[in-house]
Design a protein around this motif. Structure first.
Motif, PDB file in Angstrom:
ATOM      1  N   HIS A  42       0.854  -1.189   0.000  1.00 38.12           N
ATOM      2  CA  HIS A  42       0.000   0.000   0.000  1.00 38.12           C
ATOM      3  C   HIS A  42       0.891   1.240   0.000  1.00 38.12           C
ATOM      4  O   HIS A  42       2.111   1.143   0.109  1.00 38.12           O
ATOM      5  N   THR A  43       0.292   2.414  -0.125  1.00 37.72           N
ATOM      6  CA  THR A  43       1.074   3.662  -0.159  1.00 37.72           C
ATOM      7  C   THR A  43       1.254   4.280   1.220  1.00 37.72           C
ATOM      8  O   THR A  43       1.913   5.310   1.355  1.00 37.72           O
ATOM      9  N   GLY A  44       0.687   3.670   2.259  1.00 43.09           N
ATOM     10  CA  GLY A  44       0.826   4.212   3.611  1.00 43.09           C
ATOM     11  C   GLY A  44       2.215   3.991   4.182  1.00 43.09           C
ATOM     12  O   GLY A  44       2.989   3.171   3.695  1.00 43.09           O
ATOM     13  N   VAL A 106      -5.187   9.116   5.997  1.00 39.30           N
ATOM     14  CA  VAL A 106      -5.735   7.787   6.272  1.00 39.30           C
ATOM     15  C   VAL A 106      -6.423   7.767   7.630  1.00 39.30           C
ATOM     16  O   VAL A 106      -6.656   6.713   8.204  1.00 39.30           O
ATOM     17  N   GLY A 107      -6.755   8.920   8.131  1.00 40.18           N
ATOM     18  CA  GLY A 107      -7.243   9.055   9.503  1.00 40.18           C
ATOM     19  C   GLY A 107      -8.677   8.645   9.722  1.00 40.18           C
ATOM     20  O   GLY A 107      -9.343   8.069   8.859  1.00 40.18           O
ATOM     21  N   VAL A 111     -11.366   6.100   8.057  1.00 42.08           N
ATOM     22  CA  VAL A 111     -11.299   4.756   8.637  1.00 42.08           C
ATOM     23  C   VAL A 111     -12.131   4.741   9.912  1.00 42.08           C
ATOM     24  O   VAL A 111     -11.893   5.547  10.808  1.00 42.08           O
ATOM     25  N   PRO A 112     -13.084   3.846  10.021  1.00 40.83           N
ATOM     26  CA  PRO A 112     -13.860   3.772  11.266  1.00 40.83           C
ATOM     27  C   PRO A 112     -12.936   3.480  12.448  1.00 40.83           C
ATOM     28  O   PRO A 112     -12.047   2.629  12.346  1.00 40.83           O
ATOM     29  N   GLY A 148      -4.778  -1.041   3.182  1.00 45.35           N
ATOM     30  CA  GLY A 148      -5.153  -1.598   1.886  1.00 45.35           C
ATOM     31  C   GLY A 148      -6.630  -1.403   1.575  1.00 45.35           C
ATOM     32  O   GLY A 148      -7.007  -1.182   0.423  1.00 45.35           O
ATOM     33  N   ARG A 149      -7.473  -1.454   2.611  1.00 45.69           N
ATOM     34  CA  ARG A 149      -8.922  -1.275   2.411  1.00 45.69           C
ATOM     35  C   ARG A 149      -9.309   0.198   2.282  1.00 45.69           C
ATOM     36  O   ARG A 149     -10.345   0.516   1.704  1.00 45.69           O
TER      37      ARG A 149
END
Length: 170
Positions: A42-44, A106-107, A111-112, A148-149
């Motif tokens: 992933h890009t994170g 990506v916070g 993202v739950p 990834g999700r």
């Protein structure tokens, strides 16, 4: 008050020897390898940090593990990525507590919180059984699955490895 005294005792008696037992050199290398492998999916950017115990001043101020994780996020410059896609996995060894702090790319707005909490709980379960390597690697993989999700929006090209893969010792 009893809980507070227990916490004080844990922090005052948990030192570098406990950290070296939980995270010896070989385990630190395996954590670094897991981060490197997971970041290829992933890009994170994932950063792993171990804080042995809080200082007397931090305990006196009543700092929570979450507050310490946010401070570490800043100190380690996890926020300093091109796409705001850094994620800190923060372990407070004396409390056997894990916190995840994610940058705005990506916070929690995307993202739950339950996703990050599940990653933390999985690691903490391993740590309670003193399986620190297994917990760390499982947590890193769980964070990678979340990244990834929920890729950064808009989808961006990977900016490369912007944060160190080696775990930070605080």
């Amino acid at each position: 008050m009893v809980t507070s005294m227990k916490r004080w005792w844990r922090h005052l008696t948990t030192g570098s020897l406990a950290r070296r037992r939980a995270f010896p050199g070989l385990v630190m290398q395996q954590i670094e390898s897991a981060i490197r492998e997971c970041e290829s999916r992933h890009t994170g950017e994932i950063r792993f940090a171990v804080d042995t115990a809080l200082s007397f001043a931090e305990l006196s101020a009543g700092m929570s593990p979450r507050e310490c994780a946010i401070e570490a996020f800043s100190k380690l410059r996890v926020w300093d990525t091109a796409h705001n896609n850094g994620v800190l996995i923060y372990v407070l060894l004396a409390d056997r507590d894990v916190e995840i702090v994610a940058d705005r790319g990506v916070g929690n707005s995307r993202v739950p919180p339950s996703e990050w909490e599940a990653c933390c709980h999985a690691m903490e379960a391993h740590f309670r059984r003193s399986h620190f390597r297994d917990g760390a690697v499982a947590g890193i993989r769980a964070v990678a699955d979340v990244l990834g999700r929920y890729p950064p929006e808009p989808r961006v090209a990977d900016a490369g490895n912007e944060l160190p893969d080696a775990p930070a010792l605080l």
